[in-house]
Write a protein that holds these residues in place. Structure first.
Motif, PDB file in Angstrom:
ATOM      1  N   LYS A  72      63.190  42.224   3.598  1.00  0.00           N
ATOM      2  CA  LYS A  72      62.392  41.906   4.785  1.00  0.00           C
ATOM      3  C   LYS A  72      61.082  41.240   4.385  1.00  0.00           C
ATOM      4  O   LYS A  72      60.014  41.570   4.890  1.00  0.00           O
ATOM      5  N   GLY A  73      61.204  40.311   3.439  1.00  0.00           N
ATOM      6  CA  GLY A  73      60.044  39.586   2.940  1.00  0.00           C
ATOM      7  C   GLY A  73      59.777  38.341   3.751  1.00  0.00           C
ATOM      8  O   GLY A  73      60.623  37.871   4.522  1.00  0.00           O
ATOM      9  N   TYR A  74      58.600  37.792   3.554  1.00  0.00           N
ATOM     10  CA  TYR A  74      58.160  36.607   4.293  1.00  0.00           C
ATOM     11  C   TYR A  74      58.495  35.320   3.545  1.00  0.00           C
ATOM     12  O   TYR A  74      58.839  34.324   4.159  1.00  0.00           O
ATOM     13  N   ALA A  75      58.379  35.344   2.221  1.00  0.00           N
ATOM     14  CA  ALA A  75      58.584  34.130   1.438  1.00  0.00           C
ATOM     15  C   ALA A  75      58.879  34.494  -0.011  1.00  0.00           C
ATOM     16  O   ALA A  75      58.754  35.642  -0.420  1.00  0.00           O
ATOM     17  N   VAL A  76      59.253  33.478  -0.794  1.00  0.00           N
ATOM     18  CA  VAL A  76      59.507  33.631  -2.230  1.00  0.00           C
ATOM     19  C   VAL A  76      58.178  33.551  -2.979  1.00  0.00           C
ATOM     20  O   VAL A  76      57.331  32.721  -2.665  1.00  0.00           O
ATOM     21  N   LYS A  77      58.013  34.411  -3.990  1.00  0.00           N
ATOM     22  CA  LYS A  77      56.837  34.357  -4.853  1.00  0.00           C
ATOM     23  C   LYS A  77      57.307  34.139  -6.287  1.00  0.00           C
ATOM     24  O   LYS A  77      58.164  34.860  -6.783  1.00  0.00           O
ATOM     25  N   LEU A  78      56.741  33.129  -6.943  1.00  0.00           N
ATOM     26  CA  LEU A  78      57.086  32.813  -8.319  1.00  0.00           C
ATOM     27  C   LEU A  78      55.814  32.918  -9.149  1.00  0.00           C
ATOM     28  O   LEU A  78      54.957  32.048  -9.082  1.00  0.00           O
ATOM     29  N   VAL A  79      55.689  34.002  -9.908  1.00  0.00           N
ATOM     30  CA  VAL A  79      54.516  34.213 -10.759  1.00  0.00           C
ATOM     31  C   VAL A  79      54.966  34.148 -12.213  1.00  0.00           C
ATOM     32  O   VAL A  79      55.857  34.878 -12.621  1.00  0.00           O
ATOM     33  N   ASN A  80      54.367  33.253 -12.986  1.00  0.00           N
ATOM     34  CA  ASN A  80      54.710  33.091 -14.397  1.00  0.00           C
ATOM     35  C   ASN A  80      56.231  33.031 -14.576  1.00  0.00           C
ATOM     36  O   ASN A  80      56.821  33.826 -15.311  1.00  0.00           O
ATOM     37  N   PRO A  81      56.897  32.094 -13.885  1.00  0.00           N
ATOM     38  CA  PRO A  81      58.360  32.051 -13.944  1.00  0.00           C
ATOM     39  C   PRO A  81      58.880  31.937 -15.370  1.00  0.00           C
ATOM     40  O   PRO A  81      58.465  31.072 -16.125  1.00  0.00           O
ATOM     41  N   GLY A  82      59.782  32.848 -15.715  1.00  0.00           N
ATOM     42  CA  GLY A  82      60.373  32.887 -17.047  1.00  0.00           C
ATOM     43  C   GLY A  82      59.522  33.596 -18.082  1.00  0.00           C
ATOM     44  O   GLY A  82      59.998  33.933 -19.161  1.00  0.00           O
ATOM     45  N   GLY A  83      58.278  33.853 -17.786  1.00  0.00           N
ATOM     46  CA  GLY A  83      57.360  34.462 -18.752  1.00  0.00           C
ATOM     47  C   GLY A  83      57.738  35.872 -19.158  1.00  0.00           C
ATOM     48  O   GLY A  83      57.568  36.257 -20.318  1.00  0.00           O
ATOM     49  N   VAL A  84      58.266  36.651 -18.229  1.00  0.00           N
ATOM     50  CA  VAL A  84      58.639  38.034 -18.548  1.00  0.00           C
ATOM     51  C   VAL A  84      59.761  38.055 -19.585  1.00  0.00           C
ATOM     52  O   VAL A  84      59.737  38.867 -20.516  1.00  0.00           O
ATOM     53  N   MET A 102      60.376  35.873 -21.905  1.00  0.00           N
ATOM     54  CA  MET A 102      59.812  35.522 -23.209  1.00  0.00           C
ATOM     55  C   MET A 102      59.005  36.693 -23.773  1.00  0.00           C
ATOM     56  O   MET A 102      59.041  36.966 -24.960  1.00  0.00           O
ATOM     57  N   TRP A 103      58.298  37.394 -22.918  1.00  0.00           N
ATOM     58  CA  TRP A 103      57.493  38.548 -23.339  1.00  0.00           C
ATOM     59  C   TRP A 103      58.389  39.656 -23.892  1.00  0.00           C
ATOM     60  O   TRP A 103      58.036  40.315 -24.860  1.00  0.00           O
ATOM     61  N   LYS A 104      59.571  39.837 -23.315  1.00  0.00           N
ATOM     62  CA  LYS A 104      60.490  40.886 -23.761  1.00  0.00           C
ATOM     63  C   LYS A 104      60.989  40.646 -25.182  1.00  0.00           C
ATOM     64  O   LYS A 104      61.218  41.593 -25.925  1.00  0.00           O
ATOM     65  N   ASP A 105      61.205  39.392 -25.544  1.00  0.00           N
ATOM     66  CA  ASP A 105      61.864  39.074 -26.806  1.00  0.00           C
ATOM     67  C   ASP A 105      60.949  38.621 -27.934  1.00  0.00           C
ATOM     68  O   ASP A 105      61.392  38.491 -29.062  1.00  0.00           O
ATOM     69  N   HIS A 106      59.692  38.341 -27.635  1.00  0.00           N
ATOM     70  CA  HIS A 106      58.801  37.799 -28.658  1.00  0.00           C
ATOM     71  C   HIS A 106      57.474  38.551 -28.653  1.00  0.00           C
ATOM     72  O   HIS A 106      56.933  38.831 -27.589  1.00  0.00           O
ATOM     73  N   ALA A 107      56.961  38.826 -29.826  1.00  0.00           N
ATOM     74  CA  ALA A 107      55.628  39.434 -29.912  1.00  0.00           C
ATOM     75  C   ALA A 107      54.635  38.481 -29.266  1.00  0.00           C
ATOM     76  O   ALA A 107      54.602  37.297 -29.596  1.00  0.00           O
ATOM     77  N   SER A 108      53.864  38.989 -28.358  1.00  0.00           N
ATOM     78  CA  SER A 108      52.904  38.204 -27.559  1.00  0.00           C
ATOM     79  C   SER A 108      53.562  36.953 -26.972  1.00  0.00           C
ATOM     80  O   SER A 108      52.945  35.900 -26.879  1.00  0.00           O
ATOM     81  N   ASN A 152      61.365  26.339 -22.862  1.00  0.00           N
ATOM     82  CA  ASN A 152      62.693  26.890 -22.621  1.00  0.00           C
ATOM     83  C   ASN A 152      62.614  28.413 -22.593  1.00  0.00           C
ATOM     84  O   ASN A 152      62.012  29.029 -23.454  1.00  0.00           O
ATOM     85  N   VAL A 153      63.227  29.024 -21.581  1.00  0.00           N
ATOM     86  CA  VAL A 153      63.302  30.473 -21.482  1.00  0.00           C
ATOM     87  C   VAL A 153      64.556  30.920 -22.221  1.00  0.00           C
ATOM     88  O   VAL A 153      65.668  30.528 -21.859  1.00  0.00           O
ATOM     89  N   ASP A 154      64.358  31.711 -23.275  1.00  0.00           N
ATOM     90  CA  ASP A 154      65.478  32.176 -24.106  1.00  0.00           C
ATOM     91  C   ASP A 154      66.577  32.786 -23.253  1.00  0.00           C
ATOM     92  O   ASP A 154      66.328  33.334 -22.188  1.00  0.00           O
TER      93      ASP A 154
END
Length: 106
Positions: A57-69, A71-77, A86-88
């Motif tokens: 029941k949202g109003y719109a799409v929100k894209l914050v730091n797309p793909g960044g999470v 990259m954060w999961k797989d690489h130190a900093s 490129n997002v791994d």
């Protein structure tokens, strides 16, 4: 707001009368979104985005730091540093996520 927090957000809205309310559903790091872009399935992506907006029941799409999470999961900093990084695993770029997963995408 992440889709899993939608119910709580709506409960908070109920406790806050007298103001206009609406929230954007966070999708910039959603695996299904990135997978649909990778597999070049815009109709499936469009249907999923519409379903997720309706279910949350949202109003719109929100894209914050797309793909960044991802990259954060797989690489130190790790993070994306430009819209063309490129997002791994998904082999998509933040630019593609914004273009295809955003309100005018699909």
């Amino acid at each position: 707001m992440p889709p899993l927090a939608a119910r709580h957000a709506h409960e908070e809205f109920e406790d806050t009368p007298g103001i206009d309310k609406g929230f954007f559903v966070l999708m910039g790091n959603n695996h299904y979104v990135m997978k649909s872009i990778k597999e070049k399935e815009p109709e499936r992506l469009k249907a999923f985005v519409a379903w997720l907006l309706g279910a949350a029941k949202g109003y719109a799409v929100k894209l914050v730091n797309p793909g960044g999470v991802e990259m954060w999961k797989d690489h130190a900093s790790g993070n994306v540093h430009s819209v063309d990084d490129n997002v791994d695993y998904f082999n998509v770029t933040p630019r593609q996520i914004m273009r295809e997963g955003g309100p005018d995408g699909g």
